[in-house]
Scaffold this motif. Structure first.
Motif, PDB file in Angstrom:
ATOM      1  N   THR A  95       0.823  -1.212   0.000  1.00 15.93           N
ATOM      2  CA  THR A  95       0.000   0.000   0.000  1.00 15.93           C
ATOM      3  C   THR A  95       0.854   1.257   0.000  1.00 15.93           C
ATOM      4  N   ALA A  96       1.830   1.306   0.889  1.00 17.64           N
ATOM      5  CA  ALA A  96       2.692   2.488   0.975  1.00 17.64           C
ATOM      6  C   ALA A  96       3.460   2.710  -0.320  1.00 17.64           C
ATOM      7  N   ASP A  97       3.966   1.633  -0.904  1.00 16.47           N
ATOM      8  CA  ASP A  97       4.781   1.770  -2.108  1.00 16.47           C
ATOM      9  C   ASP A  97       3.934   2.162  -3.313  1.00 16.47           C
ATOM     10  N   ALA A  98       2.713   1.649  -3.408  1.00 18.00           N
ATOM     11  CA  ALA A  98       1.826   2.053  -4.505  1.00 18.00           C
ATOM     12  C   ALA A  98       1.497   3.536  -4.397  1.00 18.00           C
ATOM     13  N   GLU A  99       1.201   3.977  -3.198  1.00 19.79           N
ATOM     14  CA  GLU A  99       0.872   5.387  -3.011  1.00 19.79           C
ATOM     15  C   GLU A  99       2.060   6.281  -3.341  1.00 19.79           C
ATOM     16  N   GLU A 100       3.255   5.877  -2.911  1.00 17.12           N
ATOM     17  CA  GLU A 100       4.451   6.673  -3.181  1.00 17.12           C
ATOM     18  C   GLU A 100       4.791   6.671  -4.667  1.00 17.12           C
ATOM     19  N   SER A 101       4.661   5.539  -5.315  1.00 16.47           N
ATOM     20  CA  SER A 101       4.960   5.464  -6.743  1.00 16.47           C
ATOM     21  C   SER A 101       4.018   6.372  -7.533  1.00 16.47           C
ATOM     22  N   LEU A 102       2.754   6.404  -7.176  1.00 19.43           N
ATOM     23  CA  LEU A 102       1.802   7.299  -7.845  1.00 19.43           C
ATOM     24  C   LEU A 102       2.181   8.757  -7.628  1.00 19.43           C
ATOM     25  N   ARG A 103       2.633   9.091  -6.427  1.00 16.65           N
ATOM     26  CA  ARG A 103       3.077  10.473  -6.181  1.00 16.65           C
ATOM     27  C   ARG A 103       4.274  10.815  -7.058  1.00 16.65           C
ATOM     28  N   ARG A 104       5.224   9.919  -7.160  1.00 17.33           N
ATOM     29  CA  ARG A 104       6.387  10.166  -8.010  1.00 17.33           C
ATOM     30  C   ARG A 104       5.975  10.384  -9.458  1.00 17.33           C
ATOM     31  N   LEU A 105       5.010   9.580  -9.904  1.00 16.24           N
ATOM     32  CA  LEU A 105       4.565   9.656 -11.295  1.00 16.24           C
ATOM     33  C   LEU A 105       3.652  10.851 -11.549  1.00 16.24           C
ATOM     34  N   GLY A 106       3.091  11.392 -10.486  1.00 17.14           N
ATOM     35  CA  GLY A 106       2.181  12.522 -10.635  1.00 17.14           C
ATOM     36  C   GLY A 106       0.839  12.133 -11.220  1.00 17.14           C
ATOM     37  N   ILE A 107       0.393  10.894 -10.974  1.00 15.44           N
ATOM     38  CA  ILE A 107      -0.878  10.425 -11.504  1.00 15.44           C
ATOM     39  C   ILE A 107      -1.734   9.868 -10.377  1.00 15.44           C
ATOM     40  N   TYR A 109      -3.802   7.034 -10.718  1.00 11.02           N
ATOM     41  CA  TYR A 109      -4.053   5.601 -10.793  1.00 11.02           C
ATOM     42  C   TYR A 109      -3.087   4.941 -11.769  1.00 11.02           C
ATOM     43  N   PHE A 110      -2.848   3.651 -11.561  1.00 10.55           N
ATOM     44  CA  PHE A 110      -2.146   2.809 -12.536  1.00 10.55           C
ATOM     45  C   PHE A 110      -3.180   2.185 -13.463  1.00 10.55           C
ATOM     46  N   ASP A 111      -2.835   2.042 -14.709  1.00 14.51           N
ATOM     47  CA  ASP A 111      -3.708   1.285 -15.594  1.00 14.51           C
ATOM     48  C   ASP A 111      -3.674  -0.190 -15.222  1.00 14.51           C
ATOM     49  N   VAL A 112      -2.485  -0.687 -14.863  1.00 15.94           N
ATOM     50  CA  VAL A 112      -2.331  -2.036 -14.331  1.00 15.94           C
ATOM     51  C   VAL A 112      -1.380  -1.946 -13.139  1.00 15.94           C
ATOM     52  N   LEU A 113      -1.755  -2.559 -12.035  1.00 15.78           N
ATOM     53  CA  LEU A 113      -0.858  -2.638 -10.879  1.00 15.78           C
ATOM     54  C   LEU A 113      -0.585  -4.103 -10.606  1.00 15.78           C
ATOM     55  N   MET A 114       0.688  -4.464 -10.526  1.00 16.98           N
ATOM     56  CA  MET A 114       1.093  -5.853 -10.348  1.00 16.98           C
ATOM     57  C   MET A 114       1.853  -6.057  -9.046  1.00 16.98           C
ATOM     58  N   LEU A 115       1.684  -7.248  -8.497  1.00 14.98           N
ATOM     59  CA  LEU A 115       2.604  -7.720  -7.472  1.00 14.98           C
ATOM     60  C   LEU A 115       3.902  -8.055  -8.182  1.00 14.98           C
ATOM     61  N   ALA A 132      -6.042  -6.026  -4.319  1.00 16.78           N
ATOM     62  CA  ALA A 132      -7.479  -5.867  -4.548  1.00 16.78           C
ATOM     63  C   ALA A 132      -8.012  -4.626  -3.839  1.00 16.78           C
ATOM     64  N   GLU A 133      -7.523  -4.364  -2.632  1.00 23.58           N
ATOM     65  CA  GLU A 133      -7.959  -3.185  -1.889  1.00 23.58           C
ATOM     66  C   GLU A 133      -7.511  -1.893  -2.582  1.00 23.58           C
ATOM     67  N   LEU A 134      -6.309  -1.921  -3.150  1.00 26.26           N
ATOM     68  CA  LEU A 134      -5.844  -0.746  -3.898  1.00 26.26           C
ATOM     69  C   LEU A 134      -6.734  -0.492  -5.112  1.00 26.26           C
ATOM     70  N   LYS A 135      -7.173  -1.564  -5.749  1.00 30.21           N
ATOM     71  CA  LYS A 135      -8.110  -1.392  -6.872  1.00 30.21           C
ATOM     72  C   LYS A 135      -9.442  -0.834  -6.379  1.00 30.21           C
ATOM     73  N   ARG A 136      -9.936  -1.341  -5.261  1.00 27.63           N
ATOM     74  CA  ARG A 136     -11.207  -0.839  -4.712  1.00 27.63           C
ATOM     75  C   ARG A 136     -11.139   0.646  -4.425  1.00 27.63           C
ATOM     76  N   CYS A 140      -5.853   1.722  -9.070  1.00 28.68           N
ATOM     77  CA  CYS A 140      -5.515   1.017 -10.299  1.00 28.68           C
ATOM     78  C   CYS A 140      -6.807   0.564 -10.963  1.00 28.68           C
ATOM     79  N   LYS A 141      -6.733   0.408 -12.290  1.00 23.73           N
ATOM     80  CA  LYS A 141      -7.895  -0.075 -13.029  1.00 23.73           C
ATOM     81  C   LYS A 141      -7.898  -1.593 -13.151  1.00 23.73           C
ATOM     82  N   ARG A 142      -6.698  -2.165 -13.278  1.00 20.54           N
ATOM     83  CA  ARG A 142      -6.574  -3.600 -13.485  1.00 20.54           C
ATOM     84  C   ARG A 142      -5.446  -4.125 -12.602  1.00 20.54           C
ATOM     85  N   THR A 143      -5.462  -5.425 -12.350  1.00 24.00           N
ATOM     86  CA  THR A 143      -4.499  -6.012 -11.422  1.00 24.00           C
ATOM     87  C   THR A 143      -3.809  -7.211 -12.067  1.00 24.00           C
ATOM     88  N   GLY A 144      -2.608  -7.508 -11.566  1.00 26.02           N
ATOM     89  CA  GLY A 144      -1.866  -8.629 -12.120  1.00 26.02           C
ATOM     90  C   GLY A 144      -0.681  -8.996 -11.255  1.00 26.02           C
TER      91      GLY A 144
END
Length: 306
Positions: A95-107, A109-115, A132-136, A140-144
């Protein structure tokens, strides 16, 4: 996934972790060149760079026209303070890393977020629940999932839909074609393949007497050593001749073979300089007779000692 090209620009090389001599200006020029050639999908990760370099370099391009581009992000790997890679599939870290990565990217949501890879100390179902919770939450729009066995993919998919996978595939390393790719494709998932050029070796530009720079990690891979390396060069010699006949470079043939395999959506192709991506981004799916000729070359080249 864009319709113009079966190529996704992989941003690992520009992160500068294992690639020697990366500069910010070259990285930016590489992304710009890929976009000029019709690439609209990018593959990044929280761990691409000790301090998120790939995310930061991509950010200005996304800021200009977010809706034009597809962003594949990955979480589950990070770096320790002493720059050791850590696999962490805990919900808190994902969760923390997804949130930080989005901040770095300036967006947003991810179109696809993967483990990024399964954590041996965390059940993959636990990691999938966090994704799944990050998608909820709309992050992100899609998961993988990436770097998994067929069993691990199925375990992930039992928790949240597996919309996409990333896995290795090249004309010498084909294990993913046995079960992983067919099952993912059968379930309606996209399949993104990496190592199509096997760290540049299958581009045909690394000669037998090539001396790698200090710090370059490629000589550590078995395919860069001994009889495996010589067999590869023998195959590349024949592919060079094939390329001359069909007006394609060895790199374009190698990538083209991979994206021509049943079930493959696109290849993740990396570069650190614009001239590299100008060649590889123009790779296309190949006619069946060229695929068959590449298979014949590989099958007929002595593999003793491999």
């Amino acid at each position: 996934m864009n319709n113009e090209t079966p190529i996704v620009l992989g941003l690992w090389p520009i992160a500068g972790v294992t690639t020697v001599g990366v500069t910010r200006s070259d990285a930016e020029a590489t992304i710009a060149a890929a976009i000029d050639l019709g690439v609209t999908a990018f593959d990044t990760a929280y761990s691409y760079g000790y301090d998120g370099e790939s995310d930061a370099i991509l950010q200005p391009f996304l800021a200009k026209d977010r809706d034009r581009f597809k962003v594949i992000g990955k979480v589950g790997q990070r770096w320790s303070h002493d720059r050791q890679r850590i696999i962490d599939g805990s919900a808190e870290s994902l969760t923390a890393d997804a949130e930080e990565s989005l901040r770095r990217l300036g967006i947003d949501y991810f179109d696809v977020l993967m483990l990024h890879s399964p954590d041996p100390n965390v059940a993959i179902e636990t990691s999938a629940t966090a994704i799944a919770e990050l998608k909820r939450r709309g992050l992100c729009k899609r998961t993988g999932v990436s770097n998994v066995t067929p069993t691990q993919r199925a375990q992930f998919a039992a928790v949240v839909r597996c919309d996409a996978i990333e896995c290795p595939l090249n004309l010498l390393q084909r294990d993913s074609l046995d079960q992983l790719i067919p099952e993912a494709s059968h379930d309606g998932g996209d399949v993104y393949v990496f190592w199509t050029l096997m760290k540049g070796l299958l581009a045909g530009k690394i000669k037998r007497d090539h001396v790698f720079a200090e710090g370059d990690s490629r000589p550590n891979y078995p395919i860069f050593q001994g009889q495996a390396r010589e067999r590869t060069h023998q195959i590349l010699d024949q592919m060079q001749q094939l390329g001359e006949r069909v007006n394609r470079t060895v790199a374009q043939l190698s990538i083209g073979w991979a994206v021509s395999q049943p079930g493959v959506t696109a290849a993740l192709v990396g570069a650190r300089r614009p001239e590299q991506i100008r060649e590889t981004c123009t790779a296309t799916r190949l006619p069946t007779e060229i695929v068959a000729e590449i298979d014949r070359i590989v099958a007929s080249t002595d593999s003793s000692g491999i």
